[in-house]
Write a protein that holds these residues in place. Structure first.
Motif, PDB file in Angstrom:
ATOM      1  N   CYS A   1     -29.745  -3.508 -21.097  1.00 52.79           N
ATOM      2  CA  CYS A   1     -30.066  -4.556 -20.111  1.00 52.79           C
ATOM      3  C   CYS A   1     -28.882  -4.780 -19.173  1.00 52.79           C
ATOM      4  CB  CYS A   1     -30.410  -5.867 -20.816  1.00 52.79           C
ATOM      5  SG  CYS A   1     -32.093  -5.959 -21.468  1.00 52.79           S
ATOM      6  N   MET A   2     -27.698  -4.815 -19.745  1.00 54.50           N
ATOM      7  CA  MET A   2     -26.518  -5.056 -18.924  1.00 54.50           C
ATOM      8  C   MET A   2     -26.134  -3.823 -18.119  1.00 54.50           C
ATOM      9  SD  MET A   2     -24.434  -7.625 -21.411  1.00 54.50           S
ATOM     10  CE  MET A   2     -25.155  -9.268 -21.668  1.00 54.50           C
TER      11      MET A   2
ATOM     12  N   MET B   1     -22.945 -11.519 -11.059  1.00 57.03           N
ATOM     13  CA  MET B   1     -22.761 -10.292 -10.284  1.00 57.03           C
ATOM     14  C   MET B   1     -23.233 -10.488  -8.841  1.00 57.03           C
ATOM     15  SD  MET B   1     -23.887  -7.186 -12.817  1.00 57.03           S
ATOM     16  CE  MET B   1     -22.770  -6.522 -14.062  1.00 57.03           C
ATOM     17  N   ALA B   2     -24.316 -11.222  -8.675  1.00 58.81           N
ATOM     18  CA  ALA B   2     -24.820 -11.495  -7.325  1.00 58.81           C
ATOM     19  C   ALA B   2     -23.772 -12.256  -6.509  1.00 58.81           C
ATOM     20  CB  ALA B   2     -26.116 -12.294  -7.397  1.00 58.81           C
TER      21      ALA B   2
ATOM     22  N   VAL C   1     -18.345 -10.190 -16.069  1.00 62.77           N
ATOM     23  CA  VAL C   1     -19.011  -8.916 -16.355  1.00 62.77           C
ATOM     24  C   VAL C   1     -18.649  -8.307 -17.694  1.00 62.77           C
ATOM     25  CG1 VAL C   1     -19.194  -8.402 -13.887  1.00 62.77           C
ATOM     26  CG2 VAL C   1     -17.238  -7.527 -15.181  1.00 62.77           C
ATOM     27  N   ALA C   2     -17.679  -8.909 -18.428  1.00 61.37           N
ATOM     28  CA  ALA C   2     -17.268  -8.298 -19.692  1.00 61.37           C
ATOM     29  C   ALA C   2     -16.894  -9.306 -20.767  1.00 61.37           C
ATOM     30  CB  ALA C   2     -16.088  -7.351 -19.446  1.00 61.37           C
TER      31      ALA C   2
ATOM     32  N   PHE D   1     -11.390  -9.217 -25.681  1.00 59.48           N
ATOM     33  CA  PHE D   1     -11.916  -7.877 -25.947  1.00 59.48           C
ATOM     34  C   PHE D   1     -12.658  -7.353 -24.714  1.00 59.48           C
ATOM     35  CE2 PHE D   1     -13.316  -5.372 -29.907  1.00 59.48           C
ATOM     36  CZ  PHE D   1     -13.462  -4.203 -29.186  1.00 59.48           C
ATOM     37  N   GLY D   2     -13.564  -8.160 -24.204  1.00 62.84           N
ATOM     38  CA  GLY D   2     -14.319  -7.739 -23.020  1.00 62.84           C
ATOM     39  C   GLY D   2     -13.428  -7.513 -21.825  1.00 62.84           C
TER      40      GLY D   2
END
Length: 281
Positions: free
Chosen positions: A39-40, A124-125, A147-148, A175-176
């Motif tokens: 999905c991501m 993101m948009a 995003v992470a 971590f992300g």
């Protein structure tokens, strides 16, 4: 109905880094993590699309967010792809099939994945409309969280859902951020060619290296605290690959070779399992 086999088939084509650890997860958790990843990945492909303009990207991302927010127990695959039909010739397969990935996870956790993906799509948009302008370290923190870091939080929720594994949410964000900043370093020249620079103003590669290593240190702490089980099995592979990648970049190499990946994964999984998986990627 969506199947884990079709998800893994597409995953194999899109990410060597995550195909291996997802392939090793037990049933139910495997479907959930594959659902979340794909999905991501679906929205990430819109954000990174080479020809769509920023306005179109923002509109498509917000449409996907709305589709996910409208999800119910009666939703069908096509419900999650409303608004994408006019872009069949432009969008990647992983994006067009987002409805399959959304419905792949068990009902007891799928809405959490929808929520995380919808929120990320909205963020993101926003960044697309800002043309990904990163002026300060705070901007970089905002972007890497969007995003992470938020992915790390969602994965912590998946571990807790599956078997009650508890984790540090602060370290999950690190971590992300760590994995994302390694990607930024690896793709820096390519991003600049398309008019995007994720480095804060005045930053060099050395500055981004320090940022990435600081966050990877949190990722290492996160992983070391995990009990033996599927979460540990999953997390240590991308962490090891990210750490090796940043070391390679510091040495002037562009990326890890297949042999490098094999050498990293083998001690973690054992020779037999590593050979079996690497023949599939």
């Amino acid at each position: 109905m969506p199947s884990i086999k079709s998800a893994l088939d597409l995953l194999r084509e899109t990410s060597r880094t995550f195909f291996i650890p997802i392939s090793l997860l037990p049933a139910k958790l495997q479907e959930a993590v594959a659902s979340a990843y794909l999905c991501m990945r679906a929205i990430d492909q819109i954000e990174d699309h080479p020809t769509l303009d920023s306005g179109t990207k923002a509109r498509l991302l917000r449409q996907i967010s709305l589709n996910l927010q409208a999800g119910t127990e009666a939703s069908a695959v096509d419900d999650f792809a409303i608004g994408l039909g006019g872009y069949v010739g432009q969008l990647d397969e992983v994006t067009l099939r987002i409805g399959e990935w959304a419905l792949l996870a068990p009902d007891t956790i799928a809405p959490r994945i929808w929520d995380a993906t919808a929120t990320m799509a909205d963020r993101m948009a926003y960044w697309a409309e800002q043309n990904w302008q990163i002026k300060t370290e705070a901007d970089l923190d905002r972007y890497t969280f969007s995003v992470a870091g938020a992915v790390g939080l969602m994965l912590s929720d998946l571990w807790a859902w599956y078997d009650g594994t508890e984790t540090s949410r602060m370290e999950a964000i690190g971590f992300g951020r760590g994995l994302q900043s390694v990607n930024i370093l690896r793709n820096h020249l390519e991003d600049k060619d398309r008019g995007v620079d994720f480095f804060p103003e005045g930053w060099t590669a050395d500055d981004m290296q320090r940022y990435a290593r600081r966050n990877l240190k949190m990722a290492d702490s996160y992983t070391r605290a995990l009990p033996k089980g599927p979460a540990l099995l999953f997390c240590r592979i991308p962490l090891a690959l990210a750490t090796a990648t940043i070391d390679a970049l510091a040495q002037g190499r562009e990326k890890l070779s297949r042999a490098d990946v094999m050498a990293i994964v083998t001690p973690l999984l054992g020779v037999g399992k590593s050979v079996e998986l690497m023949t599939k990627v």
